[in-house]
Design an enzyme around this catalytic site. Structure first.
Site, PDB file in Angstrom:
ATOM      1  N   CYS A 125      36.131  46.683  36.989  1.00 35.49           N
ATOM      2  CA  CYS A 125      35.299  46.159  35.895  1.00 35.49           C
ATOM      3  C   CYS A 125      33.814  46.139  36.254  1.00 35.49           C
ATOM      4  O   CYS A 125      32.964  46.363  35.388  1.00 35.49           O
ATOM      5  CB  CYS A 125      35.779  44.770  35.463  1.00 35.49           C
ATOM      6  SG  CYS A 125      35.797  43.544  36.779  1.00 35.49           S
ATOM      7  N   HIS A 133      35.099  38.605  37.676  1.00 43.05           N
ATOM      8  CA  HIS A 133      35.278  39.586  36.605  1.00 43.05           C
ATOM      9  C   HIS A 133      33.891  39.881  36.044  1.00 43.05           C
ATOM     10  O   HIS A 133      33.026  39.012  36.042  1.00 43.05           O
ATOM     11  CB  HIS A 133      36.199  39.033  35.509  1.00 43.05           C
ATOM     12  CG  HIS A 133      36.396  39.979  34.376  1.00 43.05           C
ATOM     13  ND1 HIS A 133      37.082  41.167  34.529  1.00 43.05           N
ATOM     14  CD2 HIS A 133      35.991  39.933  33.080  1.00 43.05           C
ATOM     15  CE1 HIS A 133      37.090  41.806  33.368  1.00 43.05           C
ATOM     16  NE2 HIS A 133      36.433  41.076  32.470  1.00 43.05           N
TER      17      HIS A 133
END
Length: 167
Positions: free
Chosen positions: A119, A30
């Site tokens: 992301c 992430h």
């Protein structure tokens, strides 16, 4: 970067505003962008799938929410590192501009796609003015290889052909 470049909140290095933060989740990475004072900006999928299925959630989501959160809350029990890996390819924008660009979308819903707008794309767009994702490129390459493999197996007759039943 070496493995020892990874660290957890128990061994914190001090990120600087504008730094890219790579968080190591069990099945994927992430990405967030450090804003300062312990806060990051990141996007999180919002399509009604329970949050305990975060990686599965990101596969099926088409929308994400731009969030400003504490780095420690985003990282949780995972590890992270500062990873400005594209600095040699794309010159970073001035920090003031990166922070200013980051403030506008907070709290907004944005389009999300695991392969073309994830992301990593989001935070690299803020830092460099260019949305890039090595992770997505690897996934696209893998999908292409699998598809090519299936085509080859089919062409060579390695997959059984369906028999037509004559009536």
């Amino acid at each position: 970067m070496a493995v020892n470049d990874c660290f957890s909140l128990t061994y914190p290095h001090n990120p600087h505003p504008g730094d890219l933060i790579e968080v190591f989740r069990p099945c994927y990475q992430h990405w967030a962008l450090y804003l300062g004072d312990g806060y990051v900006i990141n996007i999180a999928p919002i399509d009604g799938i329970r949050s305990s299925f975060t990686s599965a959630k990101s596969v099926f989501s088409t929308k994400a929410l731009v969030k400003m959160q504490l780095l420690k809350d985003v990282v949780g029990n995972d590890t992270y590192r500062i990873n400005n890996k594209y600095d040699t390819t794309y010159p970073p924008l001035p920090v003031e501009e990166v922070i200013q660009r980051s403030e506008f979308p907070i709290g907004q819903e944005v389009a999300y796609d695991l392969l073309v707008n994830n992301c990593e794309h989001f935070v690299t767009l803020l830092r460099y003015g260019e949305g890039v994702s090595e992770q997505a490129n690897r996934a696209i390459g893998t999908i292409g290889l699998v598809a090519a493999g299936i085509d080859i197996f089919t062409f060579l007759g390695l997959f059984p052909k369906r028999q037509r039943t004559k009536y």
